[in-house]
Design a protein around this motif. Sequence first.
Motif, PDB file in Angstrom:
ATOM      1  N   ALA A 158      -9.428 -29.730  -2.595  1.00 43.54           N
ATOM      2  CA  ALA A 158      -9.143 -28.415  -2.024  1.00 43.54           C
ATOM      3  C   ALA A 158      -7.952 -27.833  -2.762  1.00 43.54           C
ATOM      4  O   ALA A 158      -6.929 -28.495  -2.931  1.00 43.54           O
ATOM      5  CB  ALA A 158      -8.855 -28.532  -0.541  1.00 43.54           C
ATOM      6  N   THR A 159      -8.089 -26.596  -3.221  1.00 43.98           N
ATOM      7  CA  THR A 159      -7.024 -25.925  -3.954  1.00 43.98           C
ATOM      8  C   THR A 159      -6.621 -24.676  -3.184  1.00 43.98           C
ATOM      9  O   THR A 159      -7.474 -23.914  -2.741  1.00 43.98           O
ATOM     10  CB  THR A 159      -7.492 -25.535  -5.371  1.00 43.98           C
ATOM     11  N   SER A 160      -5.316 -24.477  -3.036  1.00 45.73           N
ATOM     12  CA  SER A 160      -4.788 -23.303  -2.350  1.00 45.73           C
ATOM     13  C   SER A 160      -3.754 -22.632  -3.232  1.00 45.73           C
ATOM     14  O   SER A 160      -3.055 -23.294  -3.992  1.00 45.73           O
ATOM     15  CB  SER A 160      -4.123 -23.704  -1.030  1.00 45.73           C
ATOM     16  N   GLY A 161      -3.632 -21.321  -3.075  1.00 47.74           N
ATOM     17  CA  GLY A 161      -2.618 -20.597  -3.839  1.00 47.74           C
ATOM     18  C   GLY A 161      -3.067 -19.189  -4.143  1.00 47.74           C
ATOM     19  O   GLY A 161      -3.932 -18.625  -3.458  1.00 47.74           O
ATOM     20  N   TYR A 168      -5.110 -12.530  -4.717  1.00 50.65           N
ATOM     21  CA  TYR A 168      -5.310 -12.845  -3.295  1.00 50.65           C
ATOM     22  C   TYR A 168      -4.732 -14.227  -3.003  1.00 50.65           C
ATOM     23  O   TYR A 168      -4.677 -15.076  -3.891  1.00 50.65           O
ATOM     24  CB  TYR A 168      -6.800 -12.831  -2.941  1.00 50.65           C
ATOM     25  N   MET A 169      -4.301 -14.431  -1.777  1.00 52.81           N
ATOM     26  CA  MET A 169      -3.921 -15.770  -1.321  1.00 52.81           C
ATOM     27  C   MET A 169      -5.194 -16.401  -0.767  1.00 52.81           C
ATOM     28  O   MET A 169      -5.903 -15.761   0.008  1.00 52.81           O
ATOM     29  CB  MET A 169      -2.859 -15.713  -0.221  1.00 52.81           C
ATOM     30  N   GLY A 170      -5.461 -17.634  -1.150  1.00 52.17           N
ATOM     31  CA  GLY A 170      -6.680 -18.233  -0.649  1.00 52.17           C
ATOM     32  C   GLY A 170      -6.772 -19.712  -0.969  1.00 52.17           C
ATOM     33  O   GLY A 170      -5.889 -20.300  -1.595  1.00 52.17           O
ATOM     34  N   SER A 171      -7.863 -20.274  -0.525  1.00 50.13           N
ATOM     35  CA  SER A 171      -8.141 -21.676  -0.825  1.00 50.13           C
ATOM     36  C   SER A 171      -9.635 -21.845  -1.031  1.00 50.13           C
ATOM     37  O   SER A 171     -10.446 -21.086  -0.496  1.00 50.13           O
ATOM     38  CB  SER A 171      -7.640 -22.585   0.304  1.00 50.13           C
ATOM     39  N   LYS A 182     -17.669 -25.127 -10.441  1.00 48.98           N
ATOM     40  CA  LYS A 182     -18.226 -24.548  -9.212  1.00 48.98           C
ATOM     41  C   LYS A 182     -17.280 -24.809  -8.050  1.00 48.98           C
ATOM     42  O   LYS A 182     -16.688 -25.876  -7.943  1.00 48.98           O
ATOM     43  CB  LYS A 182     -19.585 -25.161  -8.891  1.00 48.98           C
ATOM     44  N   ALA A 183     -17.169 -23.810  -7.155  1.00 51.63           N
ATOM     45  CA  ALA A 183     -16.293 -23.964  -5.987  1.00 51.63           C
ATOM     46  C   ALA A 183     -16.852 -23.145  -4.826  1.00 51.63           C
ATOM     47  O   ALA A 183     -17.722 -22.298  -5.019  1.00 51.63           O
ATOM     48  CB  ALA A 183     -14.880 -23.507  -6.331  1.00 51.63           C
ATOM     49  N   LYS A 184     -16.325 -23.411  -3.637  1.00 52.87           N
ATOM     50  CA  LYS A 184     -16.734 -22.675  -2.440  1.00 52.87           C
ATOM     51  C   LYS A 184     -15.462 -22.195  -1.746  1.00 52.87           C
ATOM     52  O   LYS A 184     -14.564 -22.980  -1.458  1.00 52.87           O
ATOM     53  CB  LYS A 184     -17.544 -23.565  -1.520  1.00 52.87           C
ATOM     54  N   LEU A 185     -15.398 -20.907  -1.478  1.00 56.06           N
ATOM     55  CA  LEU A 185     -14.226 -20.306  -0.851  1.00 56.06           C
ATOM     56  C   LEU A 185     -14.104 -20.750   0.603  1.00 56.06           C
ATOM     57  O   LEU A 185     -15.091 -20.779   1.338  1.00 56.06           O
ATOM     58  CB  LEU A 185     -14.336 -18.783  -0.919  1.00 56.06           C
ATOM     59  N   THR A 186     -12.892 -21.103   1.020  1.00 57.02           N
ATOM     60  CA  THR A 186     -12.662 -21.451   2.423  1.00 57.02           C
ATOM     61  C   THR A 186     -11.854 -20.373   3.134  1.00 57.02           C
ATOM     62  O   THR A 186     -12.161 -20.031   4.266  1.00 57.02           O
ATOM     63  CB  THR A 186     -11.966 -22.819   2.562  1.00 57.02           C
ATOM     64  N   THR A 187     -10.805 -19.845   2.472  1.00 63.33           N
ATOM     65  CA  THR A 187     -10.022 -18.757   3.066  1.00 63.33           C
ATOM     66  C   THR A 187      -9.577 -17.798   1.966  1.00 63.33           C
ATOM     67  O   THR A 187      -9.401 -18.201   0.813  1.00 63.33           O
ATOM     68  CB  THR A 187      -8.750 -19.259   3.791  1.00 63.33           C
ATOM     69  N   ILE A 188      -9.369 -16.534   2.368  1.00 62.66           N
ATOM     70  CA  ILE A 188      -8.842 -15.544   1.433  1.00 62.66           C
ATOM     71  C   ILE A 188      -8.187 -14.432   2.249  1.00 62.66           C
ATOM     72  O   ILE A 188      -8.656 -14.082   3.331  1.00 62.66           O
ATOM     73  CB  ILE A 188      -9.926 -14.983   0.489  1.00 62.66           C
ATOM     74  N   GLU A 189      -7.068 -13.921   1.721  1.00 62.57           N
ATOM     75  CA  GLU A 189      -6.373 -12.787   2.348  1.00 62.57           C
ATOM     76  C   GLU A 189      -5.620 -12.037   1.256  1.00 62.57           C
ATOM     77  O   GLU A 189      -5.342 -12.589   0.189  1.00 62.57           O
ATOM     78  CB  GLU A 189      -5.439 -13.262   3.445  1.00 62.57           C
ATOM     79  N   PRO A 190      -5.272 -10.793   1.503  1.00 61.72           N
ATOM     80  CA  PRO A 190      -4.555 -10.011   0.474  1.00 61.72           C
ATOM     81  C   PRO A 190      -3.222 -10.655   0.115  1.00 61.72           C
ATOM     82  O   PRO A 190      -2.559 -11.268   0.948  1.00 61.72           O
ATOM     83  CB  PRO A 190      -4.343  -8.652   1.137  1.00 61.72           C
ATOM     84  N   TYR A 191      -2.815 -10.491  -1.131  1.00 65.19           N
ATOM     85  CA  TYR A 191      -1.568 -11.085  -1.630  1.00 65.19           C
ATOM     86  C   TYR A 191      -0.404 -10.184  -1.323  1.00 65.19           C
ATOM     87  O   TYR A 191      -0.308  -9.074  -1.502  1.00 65.19           O
ATOM     88  CB  TYR A 191      -1.709 -11.342  -3.132  1.00 65.19           C
TER      89      TYR A 191
END
Length: 184
Positions: free
Chosen positions: A120-123, A162-165, A175-184
């Motif tokens: 899992a990658t966040s940032g 965007y901030m997300g993971s 390949k990846a699957k988005l878990t969260t995203i919000e405006p930066y």
Amino acid sequence: MNRDIGFDRKNALEKTFKQQKIALKFFLSNTYLVFIGIVCHEIQAIADFNYILYEMISSVANLMFLIPALLLVYMFYGIKYLRIRGLGIPNFKTGIRALFIVVTTIAIFSFTYIQINEVATSGVILVQEKLQEDNKYYLVTYDKKIEVTEHVFKLTSKNEKYMGSYKWNHLSPTKAKLTTIEPY
């Protein structure tokens, strides 16, 4: 005198069969417990409900380090049993059991190998490109093609941060699957 030799062989055969059976039960129970621990570790609802329970279930996965030793013990007793009994064709019921054990063990190890390689990658996510392929939507960032929903696809813009993971796997690093995203 001949009866004693046959009786001793029969006792040794029964003893090694029981040892092999016990080693197999330990090996399989440990393997299945590790599998259950790994699967339950991925269920976020358990962590939301009771984090201590979640940690207890997840800690069962640490038993995976016993699996090679238990497999060696089982193989030792299996070889010992075959040396006493001699090679021969097992009956149908034993063959089906052995096939079931081999197939489930391979399936569990394959699933576990895939799960262990998951990351899992966040940032900060910089959307470099947006792609749509066959009703699937992707955001391209840092050499990763992140699968997103249609809603997220429409709300994001190219060259925006965007901030997300997202989750991805070392076995398919692009390949990846988005878990969260919000405006930066």
